[in-house]
Design a protein around this motif. Structure first.
Motif, PDB file in Angstrom:
ATOM      1  N   ALA A 180       0.787  -1.145   0.022  1.00 22.31           N
ATOM      2  CA  ALA A 180       0.079  -0.045  -0.054  1.00 22.31           C
ATOM      3  C   ALA A 180       0.831   1.349  -0.054  1.00 22.31           C
ATOM      4  O   ALA A 180       2.103   1.175   0.684  1.00 22.31           O
ATOM      5  N   GLU A 181       0.409   2.153  -0.716  1.00 22.22           N
ATOM      6  CA  GLU A 181       1.159   3.455  -0.430  1.00 22.22           C
ATOM      7  C   GLU A 181       0.182   4.441   0.107  1.00 22.22           C
ATOM      8  O   GLU A 181      -0.964   4.537  -0.049  1.00 22.22           O
ATOM      9  N   TYR A 182       1.066   5.181   1.257  1.00 19.62           N
ATOM     10  CA  TYR A 182       0.458   6.145   2.135  1.00 19.62           C
ATOM     11  C   TYR A 182       0.845   7.378   1.564  1.00 19.62           C
ATOM     12  O   TYR A 182       2.088   7.563   1.896  1.00 19.62           O
ATOM     13  N   LEU A 183       0.083   8.171   1.268  1.00 19.62           N
ATOM     14  CA  LEU A 183       0.462   9.370   0.785  1.00 19.62           C
ATOM     15  C   LEU A 183      -0.129  10.442   1.620  1.00 19.62           C
ATOM     16  O   LEU A 183      -1.392  10.922   1.492  1.00 19.62           O
ATOM     17  N   GLY A 184       0.943  10.908   2.540  1.00 18.27           N
ATOM     18  CA  GLY A 184       0.420  11.986   3.337  1.00 18.27           C
ATOM     19  C   GLY A 184      -0.143  11.368   4.480  1.00 18.27           C
ATOM     20  O   GLY A 184      -0.115   9.861   4.868  1.00 18.27           O
ATOM     21  N   LEU A 185      -0.838  11.940   5.516  1.00 17.41           N
ATOM     22  CA  LEU A 185      -1.454  11.615   6.830  1.00 17.41           C
ATOM     23  C   LEU A 185      -2.701  10.756   6.611  1.00 17.41           C
ATOM     24  O   LEU A 185      -3.254  10.208   7.453  1.00 17.41           O
ATOM     25  N   SER A 186      -3.441  11.068   5.383  1.00 19.28           N
ATOM     26  CA  SER A 186      -4.847  10.470   5.284  1.00 19.28           C
ATOM     27  C   SER A 186      -5.240   9.977   4.166  1.00 19.28           C
ATOM     28  O   SER A 186      -6.204   9.730   3.922  1.00 19.28           O
ATOM     29  N   ARG A 187      -4.197   9.573   3.244  1.00 15.02           N
ATOM     30  CA  ARG A 187      -4.428   9.343   1.881  1.00 15.02           C
ATOM     31  C   ARG A 187      -3.811   7.874   1.729  1.00 15.02           C
ATOM     32  O   ARG A 187      -2.502   7.837   1.881  1.00 15.02           O
ATOM     33  N   LEU A 188      -4.469   6.762   1.314  1.00 11.73           N
ATOM     34  CA  LEU A 188      -3.879   5.480   1.204  1.00 11.73           C
ATOM     35  C   LEU A 188      -4.227   5.133  -0.281  1.00 11.73           C
ATOM     36  O   LEU A 188      -5.249   4.880  -0.853  1.00 11.73           O
ATOM     37  N   ILE A 189      -3.065   4.424  -0.683  1.00 11.39           N
ATOM     38  CA  ILE A 189      -3.282   3.741  -2.132  1.00 11.39           C
ATOM     39  C   ILE A 189      -2.533   2.535  -2.170  1.00 11.39           C
ATOM     40  O   ILE A 189      -1.437   2.652  -2.100  1.00 11.39           O
ATOM     41  N   GLN A 190      -3.329   1.193  -2.038  1.00 11.79           N
ATOM     42  CA  GLN A 190      -2.524   0.202  -2.260  1.00 11.79           C
ATOM     43  C   GLN A 190      -1.769  -0.167  -3.468  1.00 11.79           C
ATOM     44  O   GLN A 190      -2.098   0.419  -4.367  1.00 11.79           O
ATOM     45  N   ILE A 191      -0.750  -0.853  -3.375  1.00  8.27           N
ATOM     46  CA  ILE A 191      -0.087  -1.483  -4.447  1.00  8.27           C
ATOM     47  C   ILE A 191       0.240  -3.101  -3.943  1.00  8.27           C
ATOM     48  O   ILE A 191       0.275  -3.296  -3.084  1.00  8.27           O
ATOM     49  N   ILE A 192       0.499  -3.519  -5.062  1.00  5.23           N
ATOM     50  CA  ILE A 192       1.022  -5.042  -5.011  1.00  5.23           C
ATOM     51  C   ILE A 192       2.377  -5.439  -5.588  1.00  5.23           C
ATOM     52  O   ILE A 192       2.732  -5.055  -6.654  1.00  5.23           O
ATOM     53  N   LEU A 193       2.991  -6.162  -4.678  1.00 10.10           N
ATOM     54  CA  LEU A 193       4.218  -6.720  -4.868  1.00 10.10           C
ATOM     55  C   LEU A 193       3.971  -7.969  -5.977  1.00 10.10           C
ATOM     56  O   LEU A 193       3.586  -8.963  -5.923  1.00 10.10           O
ATOM     57  N   VAL A 194       5.045  -7.858  -7.227  1.00  9.36           N
ATOM     58  CA  VAL A 194       4.903  -8.709  -8.222  1.00  9.36           C
ATOM     59  C   VAL A 194       6.336  -9.259  -8.533  1.00  9.36           C
ATOM     60  O   VAL A 194       6.396 -10.310  -9.410  1.00  9.36           O
ATOM     61  N   ALA A 195       7.370  -8.767  -7.917  1.00 10.77           N
ATOM     62  CA  ALA A 195       8.581  -9.202  -8.253  1.00 10.77           C
ATOM     63  C   ALA A 195       9.622  -8.563  -7.037  1.00 10.77           C
ATOM     64  O   ALA A 195       9.203  -7.874  -6.548  1.00 10.77           O
ATOM     65  N   ILE A 196      10.871  -9.092  -7.033  1.00  8.37           N
ATOM     66  CA  ILE A 196      11.487  -8.445  -6.081  1.00  8.37           C
ATOM     67  C   ILE A 196      11.961  -6.945  -5.891  1.00  8.37           C
ATOM     68  O   ILE A 196      12.192  -6.289  -5.038  1.00  8.37           O
ATOM     69  N   MET A 197      11.572  -6.348  -7.164  1.00  7.19           N
ATOM     70  CA  MET A 197      12.020  -4.868  -7.210  1.00  7.19           C
ATOM     71  C   MET A 197      10.769  -4.228  -7.950  1.00  7.19           C
ATOM     72  O   MET A 197      10.890  -3.036  -8.261  1.00  7.19           O
ATOM     73  N   ILE A 198       9.740  -4.791  -8.075  1.00 10.57           N
ATOM     74  CA  ILE A 198       8.485  -4.315  -9.048  1.00 10.57           C
ATOM     75  C   ILE A 198       7.200  -4.228  -8.060  1.00 10.57           C
ATOM     76  O   ILE A 198       6.960  -5.458  -7.633  1.00 10.57           O
ATOM     77  N   THR A 199       6.410  -3.265  -8.219  1.00 17.37           N
ATOM     78  CA  THR A 199       5.159  -3.273  -7.732  1.00 17.37           C
ATOM     79  C   THR A 199       4.349  -2.607  -8.723  1.00 17.37           C
ATOM     80  O   THR A 199       4.565  -1.977  -9.671  1.00 17.37           O
ATOM     81  N   LEU A 200       2.986  -3.074  -8.637  1.00 17.74           N
ATOM     82  CA  LEU A 200       1.795  -2.575  -9.461  1.00 17.74           C
ATOM     83  C   LEU A 200       1.109  -1.595  -8.598  1.00 17.74           C
ATOM     84  O   LEU A 200       0.582  -1.931  -7.280  1.00 17.74           O
ATOM     85  N   CYS A 201       0.401  -0.715  -9.236  1.00 18.46           N
ATOM     86  CA  CYS A 201      -0.665   0.167  -8.681  1.00 18.46           C
ATOM     87  C   CYS A 201      -1.488   0.655  -9.962  1.00 18.46           C
ATOM     88  O   CYS A 201      -1.108   0.568 -11.450  1.00 18.46           O
ATOM     89  N   GLY A 202      -2.650   1.381  -9.331  1.00 20.28           N
ATOM     90  CA  GLY A 202      -3.426   2.228 -10.570  1.00 20.28           C
ATOM     91  C   GLY A 202      -2.546   3.464 -10.762  1.00 20.28           C
ATOM     92  O   GLY A 202      -1.827   4.024 -10.364  1.00 20.28           O
TER      93      GLY A 202
END
Length: 308
Positions: free
Chosen positions: A17-39
């Protein structure tokens, strides 16, 4: 996420998950040792003009640079850090060039990490489907995240990771639902070719604000496959408005081209289960709390990014 509020399944070890600032959360997904996916619908580079973002359709846009993001893996309760969490910097962000606005094609981004992730019992990648995998209408899958429990109501402390089980809905059916009581002509598609939907015609169980970028996963033979990313929707849990997800099988070539290390994690699969194609017509399922004894396993691949 609305209606169903329970912890992520113990088999799912990839949610980031990406937490952007104190109140905004955006999940991301681990797909490889150095790569993640998100919208792509929540992030834009500092030198880009942010696309317009209708509040009813998405989580909004945030200006980011590599230096402003720090990735945290192994999180379970956002307001209660644990000993399994680690931090990694971000090297590069690649947004799909087709993306122009919330609800457009190409709502997907790749985030390259500065250093490889060491897999643990709590941090593992999810399987990526090959382009030919068929995620059948009615297949029961799971969406996870730390988003709002309903429109305008944030997940309360300690902000425990949540999950909901929903049936998949194909493009044609979902598009028909979204045209009900819509000003958009029936000849103009709302649900596009690289999207997939999940939920119920009656509403209730759904992803919600703050779940953006999170995983929609389906299980086969003890493995979990990433069907989609939380993309957009019209509110949360509304009648005739199921959640809309980025369809992963539409982006395999783009992912392989921009992140060659992910190819070894792409797996062909056939879902050998009996499905009810009309499952979306059923009533939403009810909440099922999970035992607190499972929480150490649940930590597996939860990650968030803090914007400095």
């Amino acid at each position: 996420m609305t209606r169903v509020r329970c912890v992520i399944r113990n088999d799912q070890r990839w949610l980031l998950a990406e937490y952007l600032g104190l109140s905004r959360l955006i999940q991301i997904i681990l797909v490889a040792i150095m790569i993640t996916l998100c919208g792509a619908s929540c992030l834009y580079n500092e030198d880009e003009e942010p696309p317009p973002s209708p509040s009813s359709l998405g989580d909004g846009f945030f200006s980011v640079t590599n230096s402003t993001l720090t990735v945290h893996l192994g999180c379970y309760q956002l307001s209660s850090p644990n000993s399994q969490e680690i931090s990694v910097g971000v090297k590069n962000i690649i947004r799909n060039p087709k993306f122009t606005d919330v609800g457009s094609l190409g709502d997907i981004s790749l985030i390259e990490l500065k250093t490889p992730v060491n897999y643990t019992a709590y941090i593992l990648p999810v399987c990526l489907p090959t382009a030919d995998v068929n995620f059948t209408m009615g297949l029961q899958c799971w969406v996870t995240g730390w988003g709002s429990i309903r429109s305008g109501v944030s997940l309360p402390s300690p902000q425990t990771l949540q999950e909901a089980q929903i049936p998949l809905i194909d493009i044609k059916t979902c598009d028909s639902l979204y045209h009900i009581q819509s000003d958009v002509s029936s000849s103009v598609p709302i649900i596009l070719s690289d999207m997939i939907c999940g939920g119920y015609q009656a509403g209730g169980t759904d992803s919600c604000q703050g779940d953006s970028g999170g995983p929609l996963v389906c299980s086969q033979g003890g493995q979990w496959f990433l069907a989609g990313l939380v993309s957009w929707g019209d509110g949360c849990g509304k009648v005739n408005r199921p959640g809309v997800y980025t369809r992963l099988t539409s982006f395999q070539n783009w992912i392989k081209q921009n992140a060659p290390g992910t190819e070894k994690n792409m797996v062909d699969v056939v879902f050998n289960v009996t499905v009810n194609r009309d499952a979306y017509l059923n009533l939403s399922s009810t909440a099922t709390p999970i035992s607190s004894k499972m929480w150490p396993i649940v930590l597996s691949a939860v990650l968030y990014v803090w914007m400095l």
